[in-house]
Design an enzyme around this catalytic site. Structure first.
Site, mmCIF file in Angstrom:
data_model
loop_
_atom_site.group_PDB
_atom_site.id
_atom_site.type_symbol
_atom_site.label_atom_id
_atom_site.label_comp_id
_atom_site.label_asym_id
_atom_site.label_seq_id
_atom_site.Cartn_x
_atom_site.Cartn_y
_atom_site.Cartn_z
ATOM 1 N N GLY A 143 0.866 -1.159 -0.099
ATOM 2 C CA GLY A 143 0.168 0.065 0.035
ATOM 3 C C GLY A 143 0.747 1.118 0.074
ATOM 4 O O GLY A 143 2.070 1.214 -0.082
ATOM 5 N N LYS A 151 3.386 0.082 -10.222
ATOM 6 C CA LYS A 151 2.967 1.352 -10.101
ATOM 7 C C LYS A 151 4.519 1.967 -9.937
ATOM 8 O O LYS A 151 4.780 3.128 -10.093
ATOM 9 C CB LYS A 151 2.489 1.374 -8.616
ATOM 10 C CG LYS A 151 2.880 0.834 -7.523
ATOM 11 C CD LYS A 151 3.948 1.604 -6.744
ATOM 12 C CE LYS A 151 4.566 0.620 -5.573
ATOM 13 N NZ LYS A 151 5.519 1.710 -4.651
ATOM 14 N N ASN A 175 11.813 5.578 -6.719
ATOM 15 C CA ASN A 175 11.448 5.485 -8.074
ATOM 16 C C ASN A 175 11.188 6.760 -9.058
ATOM 17 O O ASN A 175 11.652 7.117 -9.908
ATOM 18 C CB ASN A 175 10.281 4.571 -8.535
ATOM 19 C CG ASN A 175 10.537 3.245 -7.956
ATOM 20 O OD1 ASN A 175 11.023 2.571 -8.608
ATOM 21 N ND2 ASN A 175 9.853 2.934 -6.749
ATOM 22 N N GLU A 181 13.431 -0.221 -7.093
ATOM 23 C CA GLU A 181 12.432 -1.277 -7.461
ATOM 24 C C GLU A 181 11.828 -1.317 -8.884
ATOM 25 O O GLU A 181 11.670 -2.340 -9.765
ATOM 26 C CB GLU A 181 11.339 -1.873 -6.502
ATOM 27 C CG GLU A 181 12.127 -2.257 -4.966
ATOM 28 C CD GLU A 181 12.507 -3.551 -5.204
ATOM 29 O OE1 GLU A 181 12.773 -4.287 -6.358
ATOM 30 O OE2 GLU A 181 12.655 -4.355 -4.172
#
Length: 334
Positions: A135, A190, A255, A280
């Site tokens: 989350g 995401k 990111n 990631e």
């Protein structure tokens, strides 16, 4: 009180270890990097969580057995590239009815397995349940006891509820979801959309472009999720839209920062070096591209990030290709 072993001493693992200790659990933290354990035992601080003192009750160990044997919960907080090797190391140590909770987000590039699939592949024990905990949860805020929400995902609803009970407190609200594949896809994809948002920022584009990337990025995630049999609702929830918003917009986001640097003209390797921690989204790109091809799903933003990261096009060329695609109806799923 539950006995919880935390595998990994990065910011997220340590933030959760602190929280879980403070609400009355017995916590043992292991790291494959001995110097990390030495430093934690000496300072009770995680270098990237500056100013946060850890409870003295937390135990630190260099022996992975100490963080696995006899634990009620084994928390996987290693970066996604190390999940398989870590699961392999503990395969013979895990006992029936232990619960493994994974907080790493990614997809293995050669097998296209999610993190829970990798863990099950290595553990090979149907009596050990695996939960994905995912989350909008920046470690920097969880470590400061700021209000946070998260999803406990497992095909077995009762196991998801057990983890919900253990992790839920006045600072962290936990929801459950039986669509573990959807939750894990969200967690991996995401990060790539957040890279795109960062690249856009780094190129000097504004909020209009970022909003478009986030919105159309969710559309891509939903398309793949539906093709893979996931619930569309998962992608509009905390693990999907919620996590995408925080990862694509926050100053804490690795990111987003890496994408920003790439947009400014730094190479991928230079961007990762400057971020100083695992990015990631970079790791997830090959698997996302492979899944799009496997399920014949159109994912133009993710494909453009793939092309830019691979060096096949410049960030400017990638953005131009997105803006000049053929006309579409927004409401058409595919």
């Amino acid at each position: 009180m539950k006995k919880i072993g935390v595998l990994g001493a990065g910011t997220w693992g340590i933030a959760l270890a602190r929280m879980l200790c403070n609400i009355g659990n017995d916590i043992t933290v292991w790291s494959a990097v001995d110097k990390e354990i030495d430093a934690l035992m000496k300072t009770y601080e995680q270098p990237n969580l500056k100013g946060i003192k850890l409870p003295q009750k937390i135990k630190f160990t260099k022996d992975i057995k100490d963080a696995v044997e006899g634990m009620d919960i084994i928390l996987f907080a290693v970066a996604s590239p190390y999940v398989r090797a870590t699961a392999h190391r503990i395969a013979d140590l895990v006992s029936d009815n232990q619960i493994i909770v994974d907080v790493a987000k990614g997809i293995e590039s050669d097998t296209l397995y999610t993190m829970s699939m990798i863990i099950k592949d290595e553990i090979k024990n149907d009596n050990v349940k695996v939960v994905a905990l995912s989350g909008p949860t920046h470690a920097e805020e969880v470590a400061l006891d700021m209000p946070t929400t998260i999803v406990s995902a497992c095909e077995d609803e009762e196991t998801a509820k057990k983890v919900q009970d253990i992790f839920m407190n006045t600072c962290m609200r936990v929801y459950t979801n039986t669509d573990i594949l959807g939750v894990e896809l969200c967690g991996a994809l995401k990060n790539i959309i957040a890279l795109a948002a960062g690249i856009s920022d780094g190129m000097g584009y504004g909020d209009n472009a970022k909003a478009a990337i986030i919105t159309r990025g969710i559309a891509e995630m939903v398309r793949l999720g539906i093709a893979m049999g996931c619930s569309p609702q998962t992608f509009s929830g905390l693990a999907g839209l919620g996590d995408l918003i925080v990862t694509a917009t926050s100053r804490h986001s690795r990111n987003n920062k890496a994408g920003n640097l790439i947009g400014q003209g730094y190479s991928v390797d230079e961007a990762i070096e400057k971020v100083g921690m695992v990015v990631e989204g970079i790791n997830a790109i090959p698997a996302a591209e492979a899944l799009a091809n496997k399920y014949d799903v159109e994912m133009p933003i993710i494909h453009s990030v793939y092309e830019a990261v691979e060096g096949n096009v410049s960030p400017k060329e990638a953005m131009l290709s997105l803006m000049t695609r053929k006309k579409k109806d927004e409401t058409v799923i595919q």
